[in-house]
Motif scaffolding. Structure first.
Motif, PDB file in Angstrom:
ATOM      1  N   ILE A 102       0.737  -1.133  -0.009  1.00  0.00           N
ATOM      2  CA  ILE A 102      -0.043  -0.051   0.190  1.00  0.00           C
ATOM      3  C   ILE A 102       0.754   1.335   0.103  1.00  0.00           C
ATOM      4  CG2 ILE A 102      -1.983  -0.941   1.282  1.00  0.00           C
ATOM      5  CD1 ILE A 102      -0.979   0.332   3.793  1.00  0.00           C
ATOM      6  N   GLU A 103       0.346   2.570  -0.450  1.00  0.00           N
ATOM      7  CA  GLU A 103       0.963   3.601  -0.429  1.00  0.00           C
ATOM      8  C   GLU A 103       1.092   3.958   1.214  1.00  0.00           C
ATOM      9  OE1 GLU A 103       0.565   8.064  -2.154  1.00  0.00           O
ATOM     10  OE2 GLU A 103      -0.792   6.426  -2.712  1.00  0.00           O
ATOM     11  N   MET A 104       2.349   4.680   1.530  1.00  0.00           N
ATOM     12  CA  MET A 104       2.539   5.047   2.963  1.00  0.00           C
ATOM     13  C   MET A 104       1.260   5.828   3.211  1.00  0.00           C
ATOM     14  SD  MET A 104       6.533   5.564   3.430  1.00  0.00           S
ATOM     15  CE  MET A 104       6.104   6.628   5.305  1.00  0.00           C
ATOM     16  N   PRO A 105       0.448   5.579   4.469  1.00  0.00           N
ATOM     17  CA  PRO A 105      -0.433   6.735   5.053  1.00  0.00           C
ATOM     18  C   PRO A 105       0.493   7.482   5.713  1.00  0.00           C
ATOM     19  CG  PRO A 105      -0.994   4.148   5.420  1.00  0.00           C
ATOM     20  CD  PRO A 105       0.249   4.204   4.645  1.00  0.00           C
ATOM     21  N   ALA A 106      -0.228   8.674   5.827  1.00  0.00           N
ATOM     22  CA  ALA A 106       0.541   9.659   6.897  1.00  0.00           C
ATOM     23  C   ALA A 106       0.275   9.251   8.235  1.00  0.00           C
ATOM     24  CB  ALA A 106      -0.205  11.028   6.837  1.00  0.00           C
ATOM     25  N   ILE A 107       1.214   9.381   9.329  1.00  0.00           N
ATOM     26  CA  ILE A 107       1.027   9.006  10.641  1.00  0.00           C
ATOM     27  C   ILE A 107       1.091  10.012  11.501  1.00  0.00           C
ATOM     28  CG2 ILE A 107       1.993   7.707  12.672  1.00  0.00           C
ATOM     29  CD1 ILE A 107       2.829   5.676  10.811  1.00  0.00           C
ATOM     30  N   TYR A 108       0.212  10.454  12.197  1.00  0.00           N
ATOM     31  CA  TYR A 108      -0.035  11.697  13.331  1.00  0.00           C
ATOM     32  C   TYR A 108       0.286  11.062  14.784  1.00  0.00           C
ATOM     33  CZ  TYR A 108      -0.814  14.491   9.109  1.00  0.00           C
ATOM     34  OH  TYR A 108      -0.914  15.285   8.065  1.00  0.00           O
ATOM     35  N   ILE A 109       0.744  11.894  15.471  1.00  0.00           N
ATOM     36  CA  ILE A 109       0.762  11.581  17.052  1.00  0.00           C
ATOM     37  C   ILE A 109      -0.011  12.673  17.728  1.00  0.00           C
ATOM     38  CG2 ILE A 109       1.881  10.850  19.095  1.00  0.00           C
ATOM     39  CD1 ILE A 109       4.061   9.838  17.274  1.00  0.00           C
ATOM     40  N   ILE A 110      -1.154  12.542  18.418  1.00  0.00           N
ATOM     41  CA  ILE A 110      -1.946  13.581  19.186  1.00  0.00           C
ATOM     42  C   ILE A 110      -2.451  12.934  20.635  1.00  0.00           C
ATOM     43  CG2 ILE A 110      -4.155  12.690  18.453  1.00  0.00           C
ATOM     44  CD1 ILE A 110      -5.025  15.818  17.923  1.00  0.00           C
ATOM     45  N   ARG A 111      -2.363  14.140  21.412  1.00  0.00           N
ATOM     46  CA  ARG A 111      -2.726  13.843  22.707  1.00  0.00           C
ATOM     47  C   ARG A 111      -4.211  13.832  23.187  1.00  0.00           C
ATOM     48  NH1 ARG A 111       0.310  13.588  27.450  1.00  0.00           N
ATOM     49  NH2 ARG A 111      -1.035  14.147  29.357  1.00  0.00           N
ATOM     50  N   GLN A 112      -4.785  12.817  23.416  1.00  0.00           N
ATOM     51  CA  GLN A 112      -6.357  12.778  23.688  1.00  0.00           C
ATOM     52  C   GLN A 112      -6.713  12.378  25.106  1.00  0.00           C
ATOM     53  OE1 GLN A 112      -7.414  14.875  21.337  1.00  0.00           O
ATOM     54  NE2 GLN A 112      -8.980  13.661  20.728  1.00  0.00           N
ATOM     55  N   GLY A 113      -5.677  11.853  25.919  1.00  0.00           N
ATOM     56  CA  GLY A 113      -5.966  11.218  27.148  1.00  0.00           C
ATOM     57  C   GLY A 113      -6.682   9.790  27.242  1.00  0.00           C
ATOM     58  N   VAL A 114      -6.491   9.201  26.138  1.00  0.00           N
ATOM     59  CA  VAL A 114      -6.925   7.697  26.468  1.00  0.00           C
ATOM     60  C   VAL A 114      -5.752   6.812  25.470  1.00  0.00           C
ATOM     61  CG1 VAL A 114      -9.394   7.895  26.459  1.00  0.00           C
ATOM     62  CG2 VAL A 114      -8.284   7.762  24.305  1.00  0.00           C
ATOM     63  N   PHE A 115      -5.639   5.633  25.828  1.00  0.00           N
ATOM     64  CA  PHE A 115      -4.871   4.688  25.297  1.00  0.00           C
ATOM     65  C   PHE A 115      -5.452   4.047  24.007  1.00  0.00           C
ATOM     66  CE2 PHE A 115      -2.271   1.133  24.276  1.00  0.00           C
ATOM     67  CZ  PHE A 115      -1.373   0.849  24.858  1.00  0.00           C
ATOM     68  N   ASN A 116      -5.049   4.679  22.848  1.00  0.00           N
ATOM     69  CA  ASN A 116      -5.917   4.299  21.682  1.00  0.00           C
ATOM     70  C   ASN A 116      -4.905   4.744  20.346  1.00  0.00           C
ATOM     71  OD1 ASN A 116      -7.866   3.274  20.085  1.00  0.00           O
ATOM     72  ND2 ASN A 116      -9.458   4.803  20.624  1.00  0.00           N
ATOM     73  N   ALA A 117      -5.529   4.176  19.320  1.00  0.00           N
ATOM     74  CA  ALA A 117      -4.845   4.512  18.133  1.00  0.00           C
ATOM     75  C   ALA A 117      -6.146   4.094  17.116  1.00  0.00           C
ATOM     76  CB  ALA A 117      -3.575   3.802  17.736  1.00  0.00           C
ATOM     77  N   PHE A 118      -6.054   4.661  15.843  1.00  0.00           N
ATOM     78  CA  PHE A 118      -6.996   4.362  14.717  1.00  0.00           C
ATOM     79  C   PHE A 118      -6.482   4.643  13.321  1.00  0.00           C
ATOM     80  CE2 PHE A 118      -8.250   8.696  15.919  1.00  0.00           C
ATOM     81  CZ  PHE A 118      -8.307   9.204  14.811  1.00  0.00           C
ATOM     82  N   ALA A 119      -7.056   3.653  12.474  1.00  0.00           N
ATOM     83  CA  ALA A 119      -6.771   4.215  10.973  1.00  0.00           C
ATOM     84  C   ALA A 119      -8.009   4.784  10.446  1.00  0.00           C
ATOM     85  CB  ALA A 119      -6.564   2.762  10.341  1.00  0.00           C
ATOM     86  N   THR A 120      -7.871   5.613   9.413  1.00  0.00           N
ATOM     87  CA  THR A 120      -8.848   6.556   8.728  1.00  0.00           C
ATOM     88  C   THR A 120      -8.686   6.683   7.610  1.00  0.00           C
ATOM     89  OG1 THR A 120     -10.423   8.159   9.080  1.00  0.00           O
ATOM     90  CG2 THR A 120      -8.251   8.745   9.772  1.00  0.00           C
ATOM     91  N   LYS A 121      -9.553   7.227   6.864  1.00  0.00           N
ATOM     92  CA  LYS A 121      -9.414   7.871   5.512  1.00  0.00           C
ATOM     93  C   LYS A 121     -10.356   9.015   5.420  1.00  0.00           C
ATOM     94  CE  LYS A 121      -9.343   6.409   0.551  1.00  0.00           C
ATOM     95  NZ  LYS A 121      -9.584   4.967  -0.239  1.00  0.00           N
ATOM     96  N   LEU A 122      -9.804  10.121   5.565  1.00  0.00           N
ATOM     97  CA  LEU A 122     -10.431  11.402   5.483  1.00  0.00           C
ATOM     98  C   LEU A 122     -10.103  12.332   4.278  1.00  0.00           C
ATOM     99  CD1 LEU A 122      -9.605  12.823   9.129  1.00  0.00           C
ATOM    100  CD2 LEU A 122     -11.812  11.574   8.240  1.00  0.00           C
ATOM    101  N   ALA A 123     -11.275  12.558   3.571  1.00  0.00           N
ATOM    102  CA  ALA A 123     -11.242  13.251   2.198  1.00  0.00           C
ATOM    103  C   ALA A 123     -10.119  12.626   1.379  1.00  0.00           C
ATOM    104  CB  ALA A 123     -10.906  14.735   2.370  1.00  0.00           C
TER     105      ALA A 123
END
Length: 268
Positions: A102-123
């Motif tokens: 697959i083409e490399m998705p962009a990876i972002y790291i953000i602070r949200q207060g929970v132990f989690n991660a998700f894959a998404t496709k926006l626009a």
């Protein structure tokens, strides 16, 4: 070896071989549930002489607009992983994406207060969002390499097509909630299996799941064998099975067993 120069396997991943065998069955049942809704929508378009399509178009336009707003938020409130910014995670993304085809998705790291991660496709933009709490917990328990399971699992969603256009049809079958949740759990198991194959380090993967289950500090002294025994002792109980029906993800202790039995299940 430093985290920035860490090496990963290079062989290509056979996604269909790694996909949870139950995922195809769950997807088929969900498609059957979606079919009458799709037929009703086609019928409604015909009896309204296509006027209802304007409403559908408006809904899709609003959905796209909301995705653009969400994308703007992530771009300006999260840190993007690049060759210069957190290169160890960028190297994981390069290796895993290439082997998934697959083409490399962009990876972002953000602070949200929970132990989690998700894959998404926006626009139309593929991405993986890691919550800093999960990254920090994994690093605190080991080293940057320990984040690999988290990244590999989310990239697997992209590789397995869980965010592609055909999945939108299946949304119409989610009115049958138990089938939809079954399909969701199967997808998560598939992603765990793909992540294990990408990393080929059973200890690292098991450690990541245990960390997610009990936290950084206690994970170091938690017996994996005892956790699996606990799962096997309770998995056939009525309320455990009943709760499973309403879960989007497999139980954590089951995921520990999957990781621990990777050699036998996946053949490496």
């Amino acid at each position: 070896m430093s985290d920035e120069t860490m090496q990963w396997p290079t062989e290509h991943i056979d996604l269909e071989q790694l996909r949870d065998p139950n995922e195809a069955s769950a997807k088929m049942f969900l498609a059957i549930m979606a079919a009458p809704v799709a037929l009703f929508m086609v019928f409604y378009v015909l009896i309204t002489f296509g006027l209802i399509l304007f409403l559908f178009g408006f809904i899709l336009a609003m959905q796209h607009l909301m995705q653009l707003f969400a994308l703007a938020y992530i771009k300006t409130n999260a840190i993007e992983v690049t060759a210069e910014q957190h290169p160890a995670y960028h190297a994981m993304n390069q290796n895993f994406s290439g082997r998934l085809g697959i083409e490399m998705p962009a990876i972002y790291i953000i602070r949200q207060g929970v132990f989690n991660a998700f894959a998404t496709k926006l626009a139309g933009k593929r991405m993986v969002v890691l919550y800093s709490e999960a990254v920090d917990a994994l690093i605190e328990g080991g080293q940057e390499r320990d984040v690999a399971f988290l990244i590999a699992h989310e990239l697997a969603h992209h590789g397995l097509g869980h965010l592609d256009l055909p999945e939108r049809f299946l949304v119409m079958g989610k009115w049958f909630v138990w089938v939809a949740l079954w399909y969701s759990r199967c997808r998560e198991v598939s992603c765990d299996r793909v992540a294990l194959a990408l990393i080929r380090d059973r200890e690292l993967c098991t450690r990541a799941v245990v960390n997610m289950t009990i936290g950084t500090h206690l994970a170091k002294t938690t017996s994996v064998e005892a956790a699996i025994t606990q799962w096997r002792r309770h998995k056939d109980e009525f309320f455990v099975k009943y709760r499973t029906l309403y879960s989007t993800h497999p139980h954590n202790l089951y995921r520990v067993e999957i990781a621990q039995n990777a050699l036998r299940h996946l053949g490496f």
